[in-house]
Design a protein around this motif. Sequence first.
Motif, PDB file in Angstrom:
ATOM      1  N   ALA A  34     -25.204  75.910 -75.384  1.00  0.00           N
ATOM      2  CA  ALA A  34     -25.422  74.551 -75.893  1.00  0.00           C
ATOM      3  C   ALA A  34     -26.206  73.711 -74.889  1.00  0.00           C
ATOM      4  N   GLU A  35     -25.922  73.914 -73.618  1.00  0.00           N
ATOM      5  CA  GLU A  35     -26.654  73.157 -72.592  1.00  0.00           C
ATOM      6  C   GLU A  35     -28.136  73.552 -72.589  1.00  0.00           C
ATOM      7  N   THR A  36     -28.377  74.862 -72.625  1.00  0.00           N
ATOM      8  CA  THR A  36     -29.775  75.328 -72.619  1.00  0.00           C
ATOM      9  C   THR A  36     -30.498  74.841 -73.878  1.00  0.00           C
ATOM     10  N   ALA A  37     -29.831  74.930 -75.034  1.00  0.00           N
ATOM     11  CA  ALA A  37     -30.463  74.493 -76.291  1.00  0.00           C
ATOM     12  C   ALA A  37     -30.789  73.002 -76.221  1.00  0.00           C
ATOM     13  N   SER A  38     -29.890  72.214 -75.653  1.00  0.00           N
ATOM     14  CA  SER A  38     -30.120  70.776 -75.538  1.00  0.00           C
ATOM     15  C   SER A  38     -31.346  70.493 -74.660  1.00  0.00           C
ATOM     16  N   MET A  39     -31.485  71.242 -73.574  1.00  0.00           N
ATOM     17  CA  MET A  39     -32.661  71.070 -72.697  1.00  0.00           C
ATOM     18  C   MET A  39     -33.944  71.468 -73.421  1.00  0.00           C
ATOM     19  N   ARG A  40     -33.894  72.589 -74.142  1.00  0.00           N
ATOM     20  CA  ARG A  40     -35.091  73.052 -74.863  1.00  0.00           C
ATOM     21  C   ARG A  40     -35.506  72.066 -75.953  1.00  0.00           C
ATOM     22  N   GLU A  41     -34.522  71.623 -76.748  1.00  0.00           N
ATOM     23  CA  GLU A  41     -34.826  70.700 -77.857  1.00  0.00           C
ATOM     24  C   GLU A  41     -35.444  69.407 -77.340  1.00  0.00           C
ATOM     25  N   GLU A  42     -34.843  68.883 -76.282  1.00  0.00           N
ATOM     26  CA  GLU A  42     -35.310  67.595 -75.777  1.00  0.00           C
ATOM     27  C   GLU A  42     -36.690  67.730 -75.130  1.00  0.00           C
ATOM     28  N   ALA A  43     -36.940  68.846 -74.434  1.00  0.00           N
ATOM     29  CA  ALA A  43     -38.265  69.059 -73.830  1.00  0.00           C
ATOM     30  C   ALA A  43     -39.314  69.130 -74.935  1.00  0.00           C
ATOM     31  N   GLU A  44     -38.980  69.853 -75.986  1.00  0.00           N
ATOM     32  CA  GLU A  44     -39.946  70.032 -77.072  1.00  0.00           C
ATOM     33  C   GLU A  44     -40.254  68.696 -77.751  1.00  0.00           C
ATOM     34  N   GLU A  45     -39.195  67.944 -78.000  1.00  0.00           N
ATOM     35  CA  GLU A  45     -39.341  66.621 -78.622  1.00  0.00           C
ATOM     36  C   GLU A  45     -40.295  65.728 -77.845  1.00  0.00           C
ATOM     37  N   ARG A  46     -40.229  65.837 -76.507  1.00  0.00           N
ATOM     38  CA  ARG A  46     -41.023  64.942 -75.653  1.00  0.00           C
ATOM     39  C   ARG A  46     -42.350  65.566 -75.239  1.00  0.00           C
ATOM     40  N   GLY A  47     -42.599  66.809 -75.659  1.00  0.00           N
ATOM     41  CA  GLY A  47     -43.866  67.469 -75.326  1.00  0.00           C
ATOM     42  C   GLY A  47     -43.928  68.042 -73.921  1.00  0.00           C
ATOM     43  N   HIS A  48     -42.776  68.163 -73.251  1.00  0.00           N
ATOM     44  CA  HIS A  48     -42.780  68.779 -71.918  1.00  0.00           C
ATOM     45  C   HIS A  48     -42.721  70.294 -72.072  1.00  0.00           C
ATOM     46  N   GLN A  49     -43.374  70.989 -71.133  1.00  0.00           N
ATOM     47  CA  GLN A  49     -43.343  72.448 -71.179  1.00  0.00           C
ATOM     48  C   GLN A  49     -42.192  72.950 -70.307  1.00  0.00           C
ATOM     49  N   LEU A  50     -41.230  73.642 -70.910  1.00  0.00           N
ATOM     50  CA  LEU A  50     -40.016  74.026 -70.179  1.00  0.00           C
ATOM     51  C   LEU A  50     -39.930  75.540 -70.003  1.00  0.00           C
ATOM     52  N   THR A  51     -39.747  75.975 -68.742  1.00  0.00           N
ATOM     53  CA  THR A  51     -39.456  77.382 -68.444  1.00  0.00           C
ATOM     54  C   THR A  51     -37.979  77.476 -68.092  1.00  0.00           C
ATOM     55  N   VAL A  52     -37.260  78.416 -68.728  1.00  0.00           N
ATOM     56  CA  VAL A  52     -35.823  78.562 -68.449  1.00  0.00           C
ATOM     57  C   VAL A  52     -35.573  79.945 -67.853  1.00  0.00           C
ATOM     58  N   THR A  53     -34.784  80.008 -66.787  1.00  0.00           N
ATOM     59  CA  THR A  53     -34.336  81.307 -66.270  1.00  0.00           C
ATOM     60  C   THR A  53     -32.815  81.385 -66.432  1.00  0.00           C
ATOM     61  N   ASP A  54     -32.309  82.618 -66.568  1.00  0.00           N
ATOM     62  CA  ASP A  54     -30.868  82.841 -66.761  1.00  0.00           C
ATOM     63  C   ASP A  54     -30.382  83.767 -65.652  1.00  0.00           C
ATOM     64  N   ALA A  55     -29.459  83.288 -64.823  1.00  0.00           N
ATOM     65  CA  ALA A  55     -29.014  84.059 -63.656  1.00  0.00           C
ATOM     66  C   ALA A  55     -27.901  85.056 -63.977  1.00  0.00           C
ATOM     67  N   ASN A  56     -27.557  85.196 -65.250  1.00  0.00           N
ATOM     68  CA  ASN A  56     -26.543  86.198 -65.627  1.00  0.00           C
ATOM     69  C   ASN A  56     -25.232  86.043 -64.865  1.00  0.00           C
ATOM     70  N   ASN A  57     -24.873  84.842 -64.517  1.00  0.00           N
ATOM     71  CA  ASN A  57     -23.617  84.590 -63.812  1.00  0.00           C
ATOM     72  C   ASN A  57     -23.579  85.246 -62.428  1.00  0.00           C
ATOM     73  N   GLU A  58     -24.775  85.423 -61.819  1.00  0.00           N
ATOM     74  CA  GLU A  58     -24.830  86.049 -60.480  1.00  0.00           C
ATOM     75  C   GLU A  58     -25.522  85.101 -59.516  1.00  0.00           C
ATOM     76  N   GLN A  59     -24.828  84.803 -58.418  1.00  0.00           N
ATOM     77  CA  GLN A  59     -25.398  83.859 -57.455  1.00  0.00           C
ATOM     78  C   GLN A  59     -26.707  84.370 -56.841  1.00  0.00           C
ATOM     79  N   ALA A  60     -26.732  85.657 -56.463  1.00  0.00           N
ATOM     80  CA  ALA A  60     -27.947  86.196 -55.826  1.00  0.00           C
ATOM     81  C   ALA A  60     -29.137  86.092 -56.780  1.00  0.00           C
ATOM     82  N   LYS A  61     -28.891  86.354 -58.058  1.00  0.00           N
ATOM     83  CA  LYS A  61     -29.992  86.268 -59.037  1.00  0.00           C
ATOM     84  C   LYS A  61     -30.451  84.826 -59.181  1.00  0.00           C
TER      85      LYS A  61
END
Length: 305
Positions: A34-61
């Motif tokens: 839900a947090e990621t979706a909220s960031m994506r939706e809002e970026a799109e609405e405002r025309g910002h280009q958003l890159t998202v990475t997912d660390a798979n619950n791993e600190q090193a990643k």
Amino acid sequence: TGVPMATAAPKLPVKDTYTVAFSQNASNNPWRLAETASMREEAEERGHQLTVTDANNEQAKQIQDIKGLIAQKPDALFIAPITEQLGNVVVEAAAAGIPVFLLDRDVDNTVAKPGEQFVTVIVSDFVQQGKRAAWAMAKATGGNAKIIELEGTTGSSPAIDRKKGFDEAITQCPGLEVVVSQSADFTRAEGQSVTETLLQSHPDATAIYAHNDEMALGAIAAVRAAGKVPGSDIQVVSIDGSRDALTAVDAGELFATVESNPRFGPRAFDTMEQYAREGQVPVQLVLEDRLFDKANAAQNIATAY
Ligand code: AHR
């Protein structure tokens, strides 16, 4: 409000649209999605280009993800840090001139300071959530319970502060006692397996406090598997407000869930744009959260995540 303003962090020029990066720590629960979706939706609405990475619950990643994002030189970088240990990589981003905004979790402020190495942290008040969970527990149990506590990811600010708030509040309730406290890493599977083990070692437990809904839902499954009835033999209280949790509250299996709102997108981008325009924002922004219990769970299921 008395909260200092961020002045020394890298600046952000005023532009129509921005290239923004978001380092998410995991996608293993509905809250994170839900947090990621909220960031994506809002970026799109405002025309910002958003890159998202997912660390798979791993600190090193997550550290590698952030280093990779720094190399791409985004205009701004949002980070939802897995633990408070991510201060050094925030310092690296600042050194590269990138304004960093922390979302939902903090880092060790002796390593990276708000208003200096990062602009601000947009959070819920996790200590207050822990206190509210304790008050709900007192109500659920009439002030008498032997409690199993399921902690979130070790070293994460919500795990630290939700424990702190709960412990502080129960000093006022002599009948509430935490008999065992163990991490289940904020996941449903570990919530279930850890509870299975702890119910065996603490057969006299009468309540479970879980630092998030996913662990509570796993715990409820374990309670049922142990032949006990969640909501009567064992009272369960948690934090988040997910759809499955609200459904469990409505069914009487979960006594209450303290809201931790994951929909950061609007506040995140408002703050970023304000920082560009004005050059400063408060160094901490706290979201308002509700409490969901039997009185209001059902009516909130449809809009939950
Ligand atoms: O940082 C907020 C916590 O992180 C949420 O309670 C939890 O579900 C998530 O993983």
